[in-house]
Design an enzyme around this catalytic site. Structure first.
Site, PDB file in Angstrom:
ATOM      1  N   CYS A  54       0.786  -1.235   0.000  1.00 58.02           N
ATOM      2  CA  CYS A  54       0.000   0.000   0.000  1.00 58.02           C
ATOM      3  C   CYS A  54       0.816   1.282   0.000  1.00 58.02           C
ATOM      4  O   CYS A  54       0.304   2.340  -0.350  1.00 58.02           O
ATOM      5  CB  CYS A  54      -0.970   0.006   1.178  1.00 58.02           C
ATOM      6  SG  CYS A  54      -0.200   0.416   2.762  1.00 58.02           S
ATOM      7  N   CYS A 119      -8.534  11.981   3.985  1.00 55.91           N
ATOM      8  CA  CYS A 119      -8.378  11.509   5.367  1.00 55.91           C
ATOM      9  C   CYS A 119      -6.931  11.666   5.816  1.00 55.91           C
ATOM     10  O   CYS A 119      -6.647  11.762   6.993  1.00 55.91           O
ATOM     11  CB  CYS A 119      -8.828  10.054   5.504  1.00 55.91           C
ATOM     12  SG  CYS A 119      -7.615   8.840   4.957  1.00 55.91           S
ATOM     13  N   SER A 346      15.370  -8.867  -3.653  1.00 55.36           N
ATOM     14  CA  SER A 346      16.511  -9.393  -4.410  1.00 55.36           C
ATOM     15  C   SER A 346      16.055 -10.437  -5.430  1.00 55.36           C
ATOM     16  O   SER A 346      15.014 -11.078  -5.275  1.00 55.36           O
ATOM     17  CB  SER A 346      17.535 -10.003  -3.461  1.00 55.36           C
ATOM     18  OG  SER A 346      16.966 -11.122  -2.815  1.00 55.36           O
ATOM     19  N   GLY A 348      17.700 -13.181  -5.976  1.00 54.79           N
ATOM     20  CA  GLY A 348      17.848 -14.490  -5.333  1.00 54.79           C
ATOM     21  C   GLY A 348      16.664 -14.799  -4.435  1.00 54.79           C
ATOM     22  O   GLY A 348      16.140 -15.917  -4.434  1.00 54.79           O
ATOM     23  N   LEU A 402      21.639 -19.521  -2.475  1.00 57.36           N
ATOM     24  CA  LEU A 402      21.729 -19.209  -3.908  1.00 57.36           C
ATOM     25  C   LEU A 402      22.755 -18.098  -4.041  1.00 57.36           C
ATOM     26  O   LEU A 402      22.629 -17.046  -3.394  1.00 57.36           O
ATOM     27  CB  LEU A 402      20.351 -18.748  -4.401  1.00 57.36           C
ATOM     28  CG  LEU A 402      20.270 -18.250  -5.836  1.00 57.36           C
ATOM     29  CD1 LEU A 402      20.630 -19.357  -6.821  1.00 57.36           C
ATOM     30  CD2 LEU A 402      18.868 -17.747  -6.149  1.00 57.36           C
ATOM     31  N   ARG A 927     -20.495   3.272   1.705  1.00 58.01           N
ATOM     32  CA  ARG A 927     -20.742   4.420   0.832  1.00 58.01           C
ATOM     33  C   ARG A 927     -21.813   4.125  -0.229  1.00 58.01           C
ATOM     34  O   ARG A 927     -21.622   3.274  -1.082  1.00 58.01           O
ATOM     35  CB  ARG A 927     -19.426   4.805   0.149  1.00 58.01           C
ATOM     36  CG  ARG A 927     -19.355   6.254  -0.276  1.00 58.01           C
ATOM     37  CD  ARG A 927     -17.959   6.588  -0.702  1.00 58.01           C
ATOM     38  NE  ARG A 927     -17.809   8.024  -0.908  1.00 58.01           N
ATOM     39  CZ  ARG A 927     -16.651   8.611  -1.196  1.00 58.01           C
ATOM     40  NH1 ARG A 927     -15.565   7.896  -1.311  1.00 58.01           N
ATOM     41  NH2 ARG A 927     -16.575   9.903  -1.362  1.00 58.01           N
ATOM     42  N   GLY A1101     -24.450   9.042   5.244  1.00 54.86           N
ATOM     43  CA  GLY A1101     -25.558   9.454   4.383  1.00 54.86           C
ATOM     44  C   GLY A1101     -25.329  10.755   3.639  1.00 54.86           C
ATOM     45  O   GLY A1101     -26.264  11.367   3.143  1.00 54.86           O
ATOM     46  N   GLU A1277     -21.721  10.577  -1.469  1.00 60.12           N
ATOM     47  CA  GLU A1277     -22.025   9.234  -1.960  1.00 60.12           C
ATOM     48  C   GLU A1277     -22.549   9.179  -3.395  1.00 60.12           C
ATOM     49  O   GLU A1277     -22.150   8.301  -4.164  1.00 60.12           O
ATOM     50  CB  GLU A1277     -23.044   8.569  -1.025  1.00 60.12           C
ATOM     51  CG  GLU A1277     -22.461   8.292   0.340  1.00 60.12           C
ATOM     52  CD  GLU A1277     -23.520   7.867   1.339  1.00 60.12           C
ATOM     53  OE1 GLU A1277     -23.466   6.728   1.799  1.00 60.12           O
ATOM     54  OE2 GLU A1277     -24.408   8.686   1.644  1.00 60.12           O
TER      55      GLU A1277
END
Ligand SMILES: Cc1cc2nc3c(=O)[nH]c(=O)nc-3n(C[C@H](O)[C@H](O)[C@H](O)COP(=O)(O)OP(=O)(O)OC[C@H]3O[C@@H](n4cnc5c(N)ncnc54)[C@H](O)[C@@H]3O)c2cc1C
Ligand code: FES
Ligand code: FES
Length: 1345
Positions: A54, A119, A346, A348, A402, A927, A1101, A1277
C-alpha cells in the site's frame, strides 16, 4: 565461528530525520516501522497493510557508498524492512522534510494546495514516494530545470506513486501534485488548486529547492565500515562479509544444532509469507561481495543473488549490446511489486521463494525463457544448475544459499537453420494482471524467445523457448510440447492454429486454481500475439499452402504504446462569493499536517504507561459451539477476554442500531465465520497478533442445523430480519395495468451483486484508558462515537456519563467505521475495565477484512413490460438482500435502494424485498449502501431492453427519463420544486462537454478497424435521494477572539471541518464589524467528545457536513444576536469596532460567548434528490480481458457548493471507489462464508493506473435550492453511482467483441443477451469476449482460405 564473534560490533547505528540512534539490543525480527512507531516520535509511517502493498509506510533510505563517495537514496516499505538491516543508513520520513514549526516542505504545501489529502492516512507515504523520485531525478545528467522545478518528467512524476494506495481522493489531485514538480509540466494542465487565484494564471507554487534536504547526515559516514552482529539474549543478527564467513555461520547455526536460522536479503518475502515462526539467528546476505555484484561479459550477465530488482533493471537497461532482450526483461521487471519493493527485493530471494514455496514469480519465468543458470552453495559444495533443474529440485533447505544467476545474452546460434544470414532473435514478455503497472500478481506471465529466419517460403522457426508461470502450478515451466511442435516449422495460419491448440493443454493450472480456463486462454492469446506479427512482418499471412490473406490483425498489445497514466483532467467549478468564505475552494483543514505526518490518528496517540494491546480471535466456522481456545504460547499472553469477562449486569453487546444489537463476542454459538470470539491481550501488538493468529479453536457442531449461507437457504427457512413498516417503501402505480399496456415482456431475469470491502487505509483501532470512579476514556476511530458510548456503557454496566468516547479524525470510514468500529472500541474498553490497565488495538488488515462485513450482496429478479420504442410500462423486482448474522442497518436497505432505483419512469413499480438473516458476518453501510446497487439495477434493466429491441441503450434511457410530474409521483416531496429538477440540463450539458455524438462515431470506427481491441462508450444519469438528520453544534468564542467549534459530525476526510469552519466564519461575520474577513483563520473545529457534545448521531448518508453547518449557523446567529447591540454601542462610541475588541468588551460585559444548538430538519424539506451524469469510454483487450478506462466526463449538481474543492474531491473519490466496485474488487468468501481475500495481494482497489486516463469533472452550481443549507447539496455518496457508466461502456465493448466472435463462428448477428457480472474483472470480461476467440479467428481464416 569464533572469528565472527571477534569482529562483531554489538551495536546498530542509524539516523532518522537527521537524529542519531544507537542500539545495542534489538530483537532482529523488529521491523523499521515497529521501531519508528513505538520508539520514536516519528509516527508518520502508517501501517496500511504490513505486506508491502500500500505504500503508507514508505520512507526514504539513504546509504553512503564510500568507494564511490556517493549517497544512494531510495524508498523502502518500512513495514517489511528489518531494523537490523539499516545499519549506517539514514531514514527520512515525511516529518524530516518539514513541519508546522519550522515550515512545511513544498511537497506538503502542494498536497494541501492541490486538495490532494482527504483523510490523510496515505499522504505521508505518498509524500515520500514523490520525494524519492525528486531526489533521484537530481542525480540524472538531464539539463538543469527551471528554477523551482525538478528534473523529473511528468510521466515519471505520476508513476512515482503507482505503488501507493489511496482510498479517498481517486488519485487525480495527487497526480497533479507530482506533476507540478516536473520540468516538462504545462502549468495550465494542473488541476484545481489554491495557488491559482481568481482563475488567473498559476504563477506561484510553493518554491522547490532540490538542495533543501540533506538525506544523509555527515556523522553516519564514519559508521559505515562496522559489521553488525547483534546478540539479543538468544537471538542474533549477523552480516557476514565473505562466503567463508557465511558458510561457517550457516554450519554453526544449523537446524541440527536446534537453531532456527533465517537468511535475509530484502525481507520483502515476509510481505507474502507472513511467518509466525520465531527465528534464533538472522543472517543478512547483502554484504558478501559475490552475492551483491553484477558482472557483465560479452555473452552473458551474472547477477549476484542479493542484487535488488531495481539495480538489475538499471544494469539491463544500460546493456548496449542488446536493445531488445535485456531491455524487455527490464521492462517486465518494472512491473514487479512497487518501486519501494523492487528497491530492496533481491533476485535471489525471489527465485528461492519460487523454488521453495512455489511463489508465482515473474523473474523465474523471464529468466527461464532466456535459459538462465544458477549457482548454489550447500555447505562448501557449489553447484551450477539450469534454472529448470533448480526449480524442479526438492525445496531447498535453510543451509543452501543461492549465490548468483547467470543470464546468457541470446543471439542467433551458428548451427541449424540459423546459419543463414537472416536469422533473427525475437523476444517478448507478457503478464496479465489487474494493474497494468504492476503491484499485482499476474494471472499468467510468459516470456518467449524464438530464433527465426526468412526464406522465400516464409518465416521458419529455428528454435523457440516458451516459458509460462504464475498460473497455478508449482513453478514456471517451459512448454516443451509446443516448442517441439514449432521448431523447424514454416509459420503459417494452420501452424499457429495447431500451436495455440497445444498451448491450451500445456498451460493447464492445477485443480483448485481460480480462473483456470481464463489462464489457459491467456496463454493462447500470448502465443498468438507473439507468433502472428512474425508472419505479418513477412508481408502476408499464410496457410501451409502459402495463401496470402493480406489483412492485418491489429494486435491487442501495441508494442509502441507505453503505459500512460492519467494524461489529462479538467475541473470546472463555479465558486460563489455570496456567502464568503462559504462557497470558496479553500484548502482542507489540517491537510498540511496530514502531509507532514503530524496529524494524530488514534494509533498515533502515545501509549499510556502499562498499556496492553489486544487482537481479535475470530471463528472460522459459521455455526458451531466453541469448546476451547488454545493459545500457542502461554508465556507471552497477558489475558484472553471473552464474553465471560463481561461484568455482572453488563450485556454482551458489540454494536447496536434501531433494529437490534450484535454481540461483542460469540457466546454459546458462533453465528458466522469471522465472528469475534475472544480478544487476546499481550504486551505488544505484535505479540497479540501472533497469539490471535496462531490460536487454535476447538469447535463442536454436533446436532446443529446446517448454517444458512445463501439467500435461497434463508428463503427456504424463512430466516429474515423484519423491515419496519415505516421503512418499507411504497409501490408506484399499478403493476398489472402497466404489464397489460406493454408490447414486450421479460420475465424473471436475474442479477447477482457482490459485496465490497471498505479498504479504509487506517484499519479499525481504539485505545481505552480507565479513569477514576469507574469511568473509561476511549479514543476511537469511529463515525458514531455516541453509539459507541452507549454500547460500552451497556457492556460494562455503567451509566453513559462514565464513558467518554473521543474521535479526532478517522483514516477513512466509508461507512465501515460506523457500526463496525463499535465492537473494537468496546473490546478495548472491556479489556481495560477487566485488567485495570489501558488497552489498545490496531487491527491488522487480514483480521479487519475478515470481520468487516462490507457492502450487502444481493440477488435480484426482475420482470419488465415495455413498448417497442423502449418505453417501460411496468417493473417488478424481487430482491433478496444478504444481511448476515445481525440486523445492523440492513432493514434500511430497501428504503435506500428505492431512493436511487426510481431514477427512471418505470410506469408502474412494484417490488418485494427480503432482508435475509444468514450465517455471514453482518453486512453494513458502505458508501451509497443500497443506492449503488439500485442504480445499477435500473441500468441493467435499460440495457436489457435495449438489447432485446436492438435499440441504442442511450435512446432507451432518454425514453424513460422522468418528467417533473412523474418525478413527483415517484419521489413525492423529495422531488422539490420544478426548477430543482436539473437532470435534463445536466444530461444535455454533458452531451456537449463530452463531445458525445462525435465520440460515439469514433468508437464505431475504431471497432471496425480493430480486431483485438474494442471500445465502448456509455452515458448514464443518476438520481440519489438523501435525508438530513438532526445534528448538534456548539460555537464558543474565546477571550482572544479565536473561535472553537464542536459539531456532531466526524471528520473522515470528507472535509466536514473545512465546511464547518467556513460556515462559522460566514455566520459570525454577520455581526458586521472590522476584522471579520480573517475570521476563517481564527476558527478551530475540535475533536468529537461524547461528554461535551451529546446526540452526535451518525456521520453517514452524505448530509452530515451540511447538517453540521446548519447547526453551527444556528449557534452563530444566537451569538451574533448577543453581540450586535454591544457592537452598535461601541461603534457609536468610537466610530469603528474590530472583532478582537468586540470580544474583549463582550467578556467585560459578561456576555455568554458560547452557544449550542440542535438542528432538526423540517419534515417537508429534509429529503432531496441529487442529480448527476457521466460518460465513460473504455477499451477492452480481447486477448486478456483488460479494460482500460480511456475517459470519463462527469457533470454533478452540488446546488451551491459550500466548498467546490472539497466537493470535487468527494466526486472524484467516490467515482473511483465505484470503479473498484464495478470493475476490480472481489470480496470473496469460502464455502463457510469466511472471507478469503485478506490483504493487498488479493483485494485490488483502484490505483493510479486503473483510473480513467482522462477525467473531466464539472460541478454544476445550480443554486435553486432555497430550502437547502445555503442552497448546497450533498456530494459524498451519489457520485459513486456514476461509476456504473464504466461498467455499461465495458458491456458495449464486449457486445462488439461478441458480434465479431459470432461472425468468426459464422453465426448470424450477435447474441445480445449476456450478463456482465460485477465486478467486471479481467477473467469475467475475457470469458464474455470468448475464451476461445483466437481459435475461432484462426479457424475462420483457415476455412475462408
Ligand atoms: C508487495 C509485493 C509485490 C510483489 N510482486 C511480485 C510480482 O508481481 N512478481 C514477482 O515475481 N515477485 C513479486 N514480489 C516478490 C518479490 O520479488 C520478492 O519478495 C523478493 O524478490 C524477495 O527478495 P528479498 O530479498 O526481499 O528476499 P527475502 O524476503 O529476504 O527472502 C525470501 C526468502 O528467500 C530466502 N533467501 C533470500 N535470499 C537467499 C539466497 N541468496 N539464498 C538462499 N535463500 C535466500 C530467505 O531466507 C527467505 O526465505 C512481490 C513482493 C512484494 C512484497
Ligand atoms: S504498510 Fe507497508 S506497504 Fe502497506
Ligand atoms: S487521503 Fe488517501 S487514503 Fe485517505
Amino acid at each position: 565461528m569464533e572469528d565472527t564473534q571477534l569482529i562483531s560490533t554489538q551495536r546498530l547505528v542509524f539516523a532518522v530525520n537527521g537524529e542519531r540512534f544507537e542500539l545495542s539490543e534489538v530483537d532482529p525480527s523488529t521491523t523499521l516501522l515497529q521501531f519508528l512507531r513505538s520508539h520514536t516520535r516519528f509516527k508518520s509511517v502508517k501501517l496500511g497493510c504490513g505486506e508491502g502493498g500500500c505504500g503508507a509506510c514508505n520512507v526514504l533510505l539513504s546509504k553512503f557508498n564510500p568507494k564511490l563517495k556517493q549517497v544512494e537514496d531510495y524508498t523502502i516499505s518500512s513495514c517489511l524492512t528489518l531494523l537490523c538491516s539499516i545499519n549506517a543508513c539514514s531514514i527520512t520520513s515525511t516529518e524530516g522534510l518539514g513541519n508546522i514549526k519550522d515550515g512545511f516542505h513544498p511537497i506538503h504545501e502542494r498536497f494541501a494546495g492541490f486538495h490532494a489529502s482527504q483523510c490523510g492516512f496515505c499522504t505521508p507515504g505518498m509524500c515520500m514516494s514523490l520525494f524519492s523520485a525528486l531526489v533521484n531525478s537530481e542525480k540524472t545528467h538531464r539539463p538543469e530545470p527551471a528554477l523551482g522545478f525538478s528534473k523529473l518528467t511528468v510521466s515519471e512524476a505520476e508513476k512515482s506513486i503507482s505503488g501507493n494506495l489511496c482510498r479517498c481522493t481517486g488519485y487525480r489531485p495527487i497526480a497533479d501534485v507530482c506533476k507540478s514538480f516536473a520540468a516538462d509540466v504545462d502549468m495550465e494542465d494542473l488541476g484545481l488548486n489554491s495557488f491559482r487565484k481568481n482563475d488567473t494564471k498559476l504563477h506561484k507554487l510553493p518554491f522547490y529547492d532540490s538542495k533543501q534536504i540533506t538525506t544523509y547526515p555527515e556523522f553516519l559516514k564514519n559508521e559505515y565500515e562496522s559489521t553488525t552482529v547483534l546478540n539479543n539474549r538468544n537471538k542474533s543478527w549477523y552480516s557476514p562479509r565473505s562466503i567463508e564467513e557465511l558458510t561457517s555461520l550457516v554450519e554453526y547455526n544449523s537446524a541440527d544444532n536446534g537453531v532456527m536460522v533465517k537468511l535475509v536479503a530484502g525481507n520483502t518475502g515476509a510481505g507474502y509469507y507472513k511467518e509466525t515462526d520465531q527465528y534464533d539467528t538472522y543472517i543478512d546476505l547483502r554484504f558478501i561481495p559475490e552475492l551483491s555484484t553484477i558482472k557483465k561479459a560479452g555473452s552473458h550477465i551474472e547477477v549476484g543473488a542479493t542484487v535488488s530488482i531495481s539495480k538489475l533493471i538499471l544494469a539491463l537497461n544500460e546493456e548496449i549490446n542488446d536493445d531488445t532482450v535485456f531491455k524487455k526483461i527490464a521492462s517486465h521487471l518494472e512491473k514487479i511489486g512497487s518501486e519501494s519493493i523492487r528497491n530492496v527485493a533481491s533476485i535471489g530471494g525471489n527465485l528461492v521463494m519460487a523454488q521453495r514455496k512455489n511463489f508465482p514469480s515473474d523473474i523465474a519465468t523471464v529468466l527461464l525463457a532466456v535459459k538462465s543458470k544458477v549457482t548454489i552453495l550447500t555447505g562448501v559444495k557449489k553447484e551450477i544448475l539450469t534454472l529448470e533443474e533448480f526449480l524442479e529440485k526438492p525445496a531447498l533447505d535453510s543451509r543452501t544459499v543461492l549465490l548468483s544467476v547467470f543470464v546468457p545474452y541470446p543471439k542467433p546460434t551458428k548451427n541449424g537453420y540459423s546459419e543463414k544470414a537472416n536469422a533473427k532473435v525475437i523476444f517478448q514478455t507478457y503478464r496479465a494482471s489487474s494493474r497494468p503497472l504492476g503491484n499485482a500478481l499476474a494471472y499468467l506471465n510468459a516470456a518467449f524467445l524464438a530464433e527465426t529466419s526468412v526464406c522465400d517460403r516464409g518465416v521458419r522457426i529455428n528454435s523457440v523457448r516458451l516459458a509460462f508461470g504464475s498460473f497455478g502450478v508449482k513453478h514456471a515451466i517451459s512448454a516443451s510440447t509446443v516448442e517441439n511442435y514449432l521448431v523447424g516449422k514454416m509459420l503459417s495460419v494452420d501452424v499457429i492454429y495447431e500451436a495455440v491448440k497445444l498451448i491450451r493443454f500445456a498451460v493447464s493450472p492445477e485443480s483448485g486454481t481460480s480462473h483456470s480456463a481464463y489462464r489457459s486462454s491467456l496463454a493462447v492469446g500470448f502465443l498468438f500475439d507473439f507468433l502472428w506479427p512474425i508472419v505479418e512482418a513477412d508481408g502476408c499471412v499464410r496457410t501451409s499452402t502459402c495463401n496470402s490473406y493480406g489483412i492485418t490483425s491489429r494486435m491487442a498489445f501495441d508494442r509502441s504504446e507505453t503505459t500512460t497514466l492519467l494524461s489529462s483532467a479538467k475541473q470546472v467549478i463555479e465558486s460563489s462569493s455570496e456567502h464568503y468564505p462559504v462557497g470558496e475552494a479553500i484548502v482542507k483543514s489540517g491537510s498540511a499536517i496530514q502531509a507532514s505526518g503530524e496529524a494524530i490518528f488514534v494509533d498515533d496517540i502515545p501509549s499510556p504507561l502499562n498499556c496492553l494491546h489486544g487482537a481479535f480471535i475470530y471463528s472460522t466456522k459459521p455455526l458451531a459451539r466453541v469448546k476451547r481456545i488454545k493459545l500457542n504460547s502461554k508465556k507471552d499472553v497477558h489475558s484472553v477476554v471473552t464474553f465471560q469477562d463481561i461484568p455482572k449486569g453488563g450485556d454482551n453487546i458489540g454494536s447496536k442500531t434501531l433494529f437490534g444489537p450484535e454481540p461483542l463476542f460469540a457466546d454459546e454459538l458462533t453465528q458466522c465465520a469471522g465472528q469475534r470470539i475472544a480478544f487476546a491481550v499481550a504486551n505488544t501488538q505484535k505479540i497479540a497478533d501472533v497469539l490471535a493468529d496462531t490460536a487454535m479453536v476447538d469447535y463442536d457442531m454436533e446436532d446443529l442445523e446446517p448454517p444458512i449461507l445463501t439467500v435461497e437457504q434463508a428463503v427456504e427457512k424463512s430466516s429474515f430480519f423484519e423491515i419496519p413498516s415505516f421503512l418499507y417503501p411504497s409501490h408506484v402505480g399499478d403493476f398489472s395495468k402497466g404489464m397489460a399496456e406493454s408490447e414486450h415482456q421479460i420475465h424473471s431475469a436475474e442479477i447477482q451483486l457482490p459485496s465490497q470491502y471498505y479498504f479504509y487505509m487506517e484499519t479499525q483501532t481504539a485505545l481505552a484508558v480507565p479513569d477514576e470512579d469507574n469511568c473509561m476514556v476511549v479514543y476511537s476511530s469511529i463515525q458514531v462515537p455516541e453509539y459507541a458510548q452507549s454500547v460500552i456503557a451497556r457492556c460494562l454496566n455503567v451509566p453513559e456519563h462514565n464513558v467518554r468516547v473521543i474521535t479526532r479524525r478517522v483514516g477513512g470510514g466509508f461507512g465501515g467505521k460506523a457500526l463496525k468500529a463499535m465492537p473494537v472500541a468496546t473490546a478495548c474498553a472491556l479489556a481495560a475495565y477487566r485488567l485495570r490497565r489501558p488497552v489498545r488495538t490496531y487491527t491488522n488488515r487480514k483480521t479487519d477484512m475478515i470481520m468487516a462485513g462490507g457492502r450487502h450482496p444481493m440477488k435480484i429478479k426482475y420482470t419488465i413490460g415495455f413498448k417497442s420504442n423502449g418505453k417501460i410500462t411496468a417493473l417488478h423486482l424481487d430482491i433478496l438482500i444478504n444481511a448476515g448474522m445481525s440486523p445492523d442497518i440492513s432493514p434500511v436497505l430497501p428504503w435506500n435502494m428505492l431512493c436511487a432505483l426510481k431514477k427512471y419512469n418505470f410506469g408502474a413499480l412494484s417490488f418485494d424485498f427480503k432482508v435475509c438473516k444468514t450465517n455471514h458476518s453482518s453486512k453494513s453501510a458502505m458508501r451509497a449502501p443500497g443506492e449503488v446497487q439500485a442504480s445499477f439495477i435500473a441500468e441493467a434493466v435499460i440495457e436489457h431492453i435495449a438489447s432485446y429491441l436492438s435499440l441504442d441503450a442511450g435512446l432507451v434511457r432518454e425514453m424513460n427519463f422522468h418528467s417533473y410530474d412523474s418525478l413527483r409521483l415517484f419521489y413525492g416531496v423529495g422531488a422539490g420544486e420544478p426548477l430543482e429538477y436539473t437532470l435534463p440540463t445536466i444530461w444535455d450539458k454533458l452531451m456537449k462537454s463530452s463531445n458525445f455524438d462525435y465520440r460515439v462515431e469514433t468508437v464505431n470506427t475504431f471497432n471496425k478497424n480493430n480486431l483485438w481491441r474494442k471500445k465502448g462508450i456509455s452515458r448514464i444519469p443518476i438520481l440519489h435521494e438523501v435525508s438530513l438528520r438532526p445534528t448538534p453544534g456548539k460555537v464558543s468564542i474565546l477571550r482572544d477572539g479565536s473561535v472553537v467549534v464542536e459539531v456532531g459530525g466526524i471528520e473522515l476526510g470528507q472535509g466536514l471541518w473545512t465546511k464547518v469552519k467556513q460556515m462559522t466564519a460566514y455566520c459570525l461575520s454577520a455581526v458586521q464589524c472590522d476584522g471579520t474577513d480573517t475570521l476563517l483563520d481564527k476558527v478551530r473545529v475540535i475533536q468529537a467528545d461524547t461528554l461535551s457534545m451529546v446526540q452526535g448521531g451518525f456521520t453517514a448518508g452524505s448530509t452530515t457536513s451540511e447538517a453540521s453547518c446548519e447547526a453551527v449557523r444556528l449557534c452563530c446567529s444566537v451569538l451574533v444576536e448577543r453581540l450586535v447591540s454591544l457592537k452598535e454601542k461601541l461603534k457609536e462610541q468610537s466610530g469603528s469596532v474590530d472583532w478582537d475588541l468586540l470580544i474583549m468588551q463582550a467578556n467585560m460585559y459578561s456576555i455568554n460567548l458560547s452557544a449550542s444548538s440542535f438542528f432538526v430538519p423540517e419534515f417537508t424539506s429534509m429529503r432531496y434528490i441529487n442529480y448527476g451524469a457521466a460518460v465513460s469510454e473504455v477499451e477492452v483487450n480481447l486477448l486478456t480481458g483488460e479494460t482500460k478506462i480511456l475517459q470519463t466526463d462527469i457533470v454533478y449538481d452540488c446546488g451551491q457548493s459550500l466548498n467546490p474543492a472539497v466537493d470535487l474531491g468527494q466526486i472524484e473519490g467516490a467515482f473511483v471507489q465505484g470503479i473498484g466496485f464495478f470493475m476490480l474488487e472481489e470480496y470473496l468468501t469460502n464455502s463457510d462464508g469466511m472471507v478469503v481475500v485478506d490483504g493487498t495481494w488479493t483485494y485490488k482497489i483502484p490505483t493510479i493506473d486503473t483510473i480513467p486516463k482522462q477525467l473531466n469533472v464539472q460541478i454544476l452550481n445550480s443554486g435553486h435550492h432555497k430550502k437547502r443549507v445555503l442552497s448546497s447539496k450533498a456530494s459524498g455518496e451519489p457520485p459513486l453511482l456514476l461509476a456504473a457508466s464504466v461498467h455499461c461502456a465495458t458491456r458495449a465493448a464486449i457486445k462488439e467483441a461478441r458480434k465479431q466472435l459470432c461472425s468468426w463462428k459464422r453465426l448470424d448477428g450477435s447474441d445480445p443477451m449476456f450478463q456482465l457480472d460485477v465486478p467486471a474483472t479481467m477473467p469475467v470480461v475475457k470469458t464474455l469476449c470468448g475464451l476461445d476467440n483466437v481459435e475461432f479467428y484462426l479457424q475462420s481464416l483457415l476455412s475462408s482460405s
